[in-house]
Design a protein around this motif. Structure first.
Motif, PDB file in Angstrom:
ATOM      1  N   ASP A  24       0.810  -1.214   0.000  1.00 11.65           N
ATOM      2  CA  ASP A  24       0.000   0.000   0.000  1.00 11.65           C
ATOM      3  C   ASP A  24       0.846   1.267   0.000  1.00 11.65           C
ATOM      4  O   ASP A  24       0.328   2.361   0.193  1.00 11.65           O
ATOM      5  CB  ASP A  24      -0.959   0.008   1.193  1.00 11.65           C
ATOM      6  N   THR A  31       3.410   1.965   2.093  1.00 11.05           N
ATOM      7  CA  THR A  31       3.968   2.301   3.402  1.00 11.05           C
ATOM      8  C   THR A  31       5.422   1.858   3.486  1.00 11.05           C
ATOM      9  O   THR A  31       5.755   0.715   3.136  1.00 11.05           O
ATOM     10  CB  THR A  31       3.161   1.617   4.521  1.00 11.05           C
ATOM     11  N   ARG A  60       4.279  -1.484  11.362  1.00 13.10           N
ATOM     12  CA  ARG A  60       3.730  -0.203  10.912  1.00 13.10           C
ATOM     13  C   ARG A  60       3.142   0.593  12.083  1.00 13.10           C
ATOM     14  O   ARG A  60       2.520   0.054  12.982  1.00 13.10           O
ATOM     15  CB  ARG A  60       2.715  -0.380   9.793  1.00 13.10           C
ATOM     16  N   THR A 109       0.138   4.047   7.085  1.00 14.57           N
ATOM     17  CA  THR A 109      -0.906   4.457   6.155  1.00 14.57           C
ATOM     18  C   THR A 109      -2.279   3.968   6.617  1.00 14.57           C
ATOM     19  O   THR A 109      -2.458   2.793   6.925  1.00 14.57           O
ATOM     20  CB  THR A 109      -0.612   3.903   4.745  1.00 14.57           C
TER      21      THR A 109
END
Length: 263
Positions: free
Chosen positions: A8, A10, A57, A65
Motif C-alpha cells: 500500500d 507504506t 507499521r 498508512t
C-alpha cells in the motif's frame, strides 16, 4: 536506516545483521527495534543467520498508512520476505506470534515458523477480554488518551494497578505513549482469541509448514494453555516448554532452541 515499501506504499523500516539463512523476527505489542526483545535476540542468532528486525507499521521509523487492517501487516511481512531473498524462517512473540501465524497461513516463502506465547484466552484460567474492549481502546486513542490506553493494556495483561502507576513515572512511559495508537492494531490481529473459548480450528489452516509453539515454564497458566491450544490447531506443529521462562522471555534461553529448529 533501511526500508522496504509495502503493497500500500507504506515504508517499513528494518535492520539486518549476521550472515546465513534469513530469519525475520516479529515483535509483540508496543515493541519495536529500539525497545523490545528483537535486537538482543538478533545478536544471539547473528552467528548463524542473517537476522531481520523491523518496526511494525506505526512504530519506530516505519510509516502508518490508514486505514489499518491485518492484511496490510501481512503485506509488510511479504515485502520483507522478498527483500530477504524470498525464503525465510519466521519467529514471532506474543501478539507478534499471531501475526506470524497469519503470515504463515497466507504467504509463501516461509520455510519454518516458531512462535512464543500468543496471548490467547481459551478457557476459564483467565478473564476473557470484554466484547467492547477494542471499541473502548479505539475511543481512548481517538480522544488522545494514549496514557490511559497503555494503562488499560497493562492491566489487561495482569499488571497490578499500583505498578502501572509506578510505571507512569519511568523514562519508558513517554516511549510507550508514542506507540499507544498501535495497541488496537494488535487486538485486531488477535481477533476473538481472547474470548475464553477454544481457538477456531480453521483459522490458520493454510499454515502447512513445520511450526514450533513455545511457552515458558513459569508463565501464567492461561498463556501456557493458549500455546498448547495453538499447537493443536496448526496443521503441522510441535509444542515445547522452555523451563524457567516467563512471558518476558530471555533471548539466551530461546536462541539455542531456534537454532535447532531453523535448519
Amino acid at each position: 536506516m533501511s526500508s522496504v515499501i509495502s503493497a500500500d506504499g507504506t515504508a517499513i523500516a528494518y535492520s539486518r545483521t549476521g550472515q546465513g539463512p534469513a530469519v525475520i523476527l516479529v515483535d509483540g505489542a508496543m515493541c519495536f527495534r529500539r525497545m523490545g526483545p528483537s535486537q538482543p535476540l538478533a545478536a544471539q542468532l547473528s552467528d548463524r543467520y542473517t537476522v531481520y528486525t523491523y518496526d511494525r507499521r506505526g512504530r519506530g521509523e516505519s510509516g502508518d498508512t490508514a486505514p489499518y487492517s491485518v492484511e496490510r501487516e501481512v503485506e509488510d511481512l511479504d515485502a520483507l520476505i522478498k527483500e530477504a531473498g524470498g525464503e525465510v524462517y519466521l519467529y514471532g512473540i506474543s501478539s507478534g506470534a499471531v501475526l506470524a501465524c497469519e503470515a504463515a497461513a497466507r504467504l509463501g516463502g516461509i520455510r519454518r515458523l516458531a512462535v512464543y506465547e500468543p496471548p490467547f484466552v481459551v478457557d476459564d484460567t483467565y478473564a476473557p477480554r470484554p466484547d467492547d474492549y477494542l471499541d473502548k481502546m479505539d475511543a481512548m486513542i481517538a480522544q488522545g488518551r494514549r496514557g490511559d490506553a497503555v494503562a488499560t493494556f497493562m492491566k489487561t495483561v495482569g499488571m497490578p494497578g499500583f505498578l502501572v502507576g509506578v510505571f507512569r513515572l519511568t523514562p519508558n512511559w513517554p516511549k510507550l505513549k508514542r506507540v499507544a495508537h498501535t495497541l488496537p492494531y494488535d487486538f485486531r490481529v488477535l481477533g476473538d482469541t481472547g474470548s475464553g473459548r477454544p481457538l477456531p480450528r480453521g483459522r490458520w489452516a493454510g499454515a502447512q509448514l513445520p511450526a514450533l509453539v513455545m511457552d515458558g515454564g513459569k508463565s501464567p497458566q492461561y498463556l501456557r494453555n493458549g500455546a498448547r491450544a495453538l499447537a493443536g490447531v496448526l496443521p503441522n506443529a510441535e509444542h515445547r516448554t522452555l523451563p524457567g521462562q516467563t512471558h518476558l522471555l530471555k533471548p539466551q534461553a530461546v536462541a539455542p532452541v531456534l537454532k535447532q529448529w531453523f535448519v
